[in-house]
Structures are given as C-alpha cells and as structure tokens.
Design a protein around this motif. Structure first.
Motif, mmCIF file in Angstrom:
data_model
loop_
_atom_site.group_PDB
_atom_site.id
_atom_site.type_symbol
_atom_site.label_atom_id
_atom_site.label_comp_id
_atom_site.label_asym_id
_atom_site.label_seq_id
_atom_site.Cartn_x
_atom_site.Cartn_y
_atom_site.Cartn_z
ATOM 1 N N SER A 1 -4.082 -3.744 -2.769
ATOM 2 C CA SER A 1 -3.393 -2.544 -2.305
ATOM 3 C C SER A 1 -3.200 -1.533 -3.433
ATOM 4 O O SER A 1 -3.238 -0.321 -3.206
ATOM 5 N N TYR A 2 -3.021 -2.033 -4.666
ATOM 6 C CA TYR A 2 -2.865 -1.134 -5.815
ATOM 7 C C TYR A 2 -4.128 -0.298 -6.017
ATOM 8 O O TYR A 2 -4.048 0.929 -6.167
ATOM 9 N N PHE A 3 -5.275 -0.949 -6.017
ATOM 10 C CA PHE A 3 -6.530 -0.228 -6.261
ATOM 11 C C PHE A 3 -6.867 0.732 -5.120
ATOM 12 O O PHE A 3 -7.379 1.832 -5.360
ATOM 13 N N GLY B 1 0.832 -1.203 0.000
ATOM 14 C CA GLY B 1 0.000 0.000 0.000
ATOM 15 C C GLY B 1 0.864 1.248 0.000
ATOM 16 O O GLY B 1 0.652 2.184 -0.783
ATOM 17 N N THR B 2 1.876 1.265 0.863
ATOM 18 C CA THR B 2 2.815 2.385 0.950
ATOM 19 C C THR B 2 3.688 2.467 -0.291
ATOM 20 O O THR B 2 3.949 3.558 -0.812
ATOM 21 N N ILE B 3 4.129 1.309 -0.784
ATOM 22 C CA ILE B 3 4.975 1.278 -1.982
ATOM 23 C C ILE B 3 4.252 1.853 -3.190
ATOM 24 O O ILE B 3 4.822 2.638 -3.960
ATOM 25 N N TRP B 4 2.987 1.500 -3.348
ATOM 26 C CA TRP B 4 2.211 2.025 -4.478
ATOM 27 C C TRP B 4 2.061 3.538 -4.388
ATOM 28 O O TRP B 4 2.240 4.242 -5.397
ATOM 29 N N ILE B 5 1.738 4.047 -3.197
ATOM 30 C CA ILE B 5 1.588 5.497 -3.015
ATOM 31 C C ILE B 5 2.874 6.225 -3.379
ATOM 32 O O ILE B 5 2.863 7.225 -4.114
#
Length: 226
Positions: free
Chosen positions: A186-188, A139-143
């Motif tokens: 987590s991407y969405f 989740g953090t990585i995507w952001i």
C-alpha cells in the motif's frame, strides 16, 4: 526454502501471541477486547475511506475556491483504493494462502493451480495473502500522511493502521506476514499515486525553496562584501 521457513516461523510466533484462540495471547480472552477489535477491523472494510471521501467532497462542494486543494486529495484516495483492491485481489488468487481459520500451521502457499484443481477458486478460505482490510486502511493512511505535515493527524492515523493490522491476526483472519505485506504494498501504491497527482505541487515547492535560498545567499554575500 529458507525464506518461506522464516516467514512461517514469524507467522507462528505472532499468531501464538496475538490471536484470541491462543492460550498465550497477550490480549487475553475478554469479550470486551473482542468487541474492540471487531470494531477496529471495520476501518478496513472501506466504510472509513468512503466516509472520508464524502466529508472531503462536502467541504469542496461548499466552497470550491477555498477547498480547491482537496480535489486532488480526494482523487488520490480514490485511485489508491482502486489500485490497492486490484493488486490485493490478484495476489490473493496467485498465492492462494490458507487462512489461520483453516490451519493454525502456515505451512505453504497453495497457488492458483491448486485452487483450480480442488475447485476452491472462489472460496475465501484460501485468500489470506495479503490482507485486504489492511491494504485498504493503509492505502488511505499513507495518502493522508503524504498530504499533511501535521503530527497530530499522522500519529493517530498510524496507530489506527497498526490496530487494524493487529485485529486481522487477533480475529484469526490473517497471518502477520499478510498484514506486513499489505502495509508495504500500500505504501508503494500510495506513493506512486501521490507523485502522479501532486508532482506539479512538489516542483513548485522545490522552485520556491531554491529561490528562497538564493535570496538568502545573495543577502549574506552583500553583507560580507563578497
């Protein structure tokens, strides 16, 4: 069902080649490898995310004017963490999947009603799907990957995320499809949060690009006498 049959086949294959208890593990049975993955898996505990928030917040508080752009980034990380944790915990209860430590054969999703009947509602042994550590880290990585354009930041982040996912299978805590589902979910969630937080920024960028291309077009037309 064919879908669940395929899922279980994928899980068995990767469990055989990734988990430390398997004789066919590509990582072998070295104690140093175990220590490495035990360290890596901690990045999904939430410590990495909280430390990142503290660091970014420190920069913002030191110079609010210079680092004003970090405010939205911090909030985006916090909201993503909040939504991913709510989602993952609800799904864990609804699907109630047994962890590999309970059974090395991923034969079924038990479901919430089975847990209630067997008084196993609070047992962590039946909360395999999806992976909480993976969804927290990704989740953090995507952001961060949406926020920055630098490959020097993105590539190490993605490598870290992949290693966190592998660590969950290696340490016999999750099946590979638990991990894959968490990356996708987590991407969405991160994309939704990012769009809500930075939609004005994206509009400004688009507006500036349109204006820039218009100016270029006008110059080209004038040069060609059109």
């Amino acid at each position: 069902m064919q879908l669940t049959t395929n899922i279980f086949s994928i899980d068995r294959f990767f469990f055989k080649h990734l988990s430390y208890i398997s004789e066919s593990s590509i990582f072998g049975h070295s104690e140093s490898v175990k220590k490495f993955f035990r360290f890596i898996t901690n990045f999904g505990e939430g410590y990495f995310e909280l430390l990142l928030i503290v660091v970014l917040l420190s920069f913002f508080l030191i110079n609010k004017k210079k680092y004003s752009h970090l405010k939205k980034c911090i909030l985006a990380i916090i909201f993503t963490l909040l939504f991913t944790q709510i989602t993952v915990n609800l799904m864990k209860i609804l699907f109630a999947r047994a962890r590999p430590s309970i059974t090395v054969n991923p034969e079924r999703f038990y479901g919430v009603m089975t847990l209630i009947k067997n008084s196993s509602f609070r047992k962590g042994s039946y909360t395999s799907f999806p992976s909480g550590h993976t969804i927290t880290a990704w989740g953090t990585i995507w952001i961060l990957s949406f926020y920055t354009k630098s490959r020097f930041i993105k590539i190490p982040l993605f490598i870290l995320g992949i290693l966190v996912g592998i660590s969950r299978v290696y340490l016999v805590r999750h099946w590979i499809t638990d991990v894959i589902a968490s990356v996708i979910i987590s991407y969405f969630i991160a994309k939704f949060v990012y769009k809500k937080m930075f939609k004005n920024k994206e509009k400004i960028v688009k507006r500036n690009l349109i204006s820039y291309y218009k100016k270029i077009s006008v110059k080209i037309f004038r040069r060609n006498g059109i």
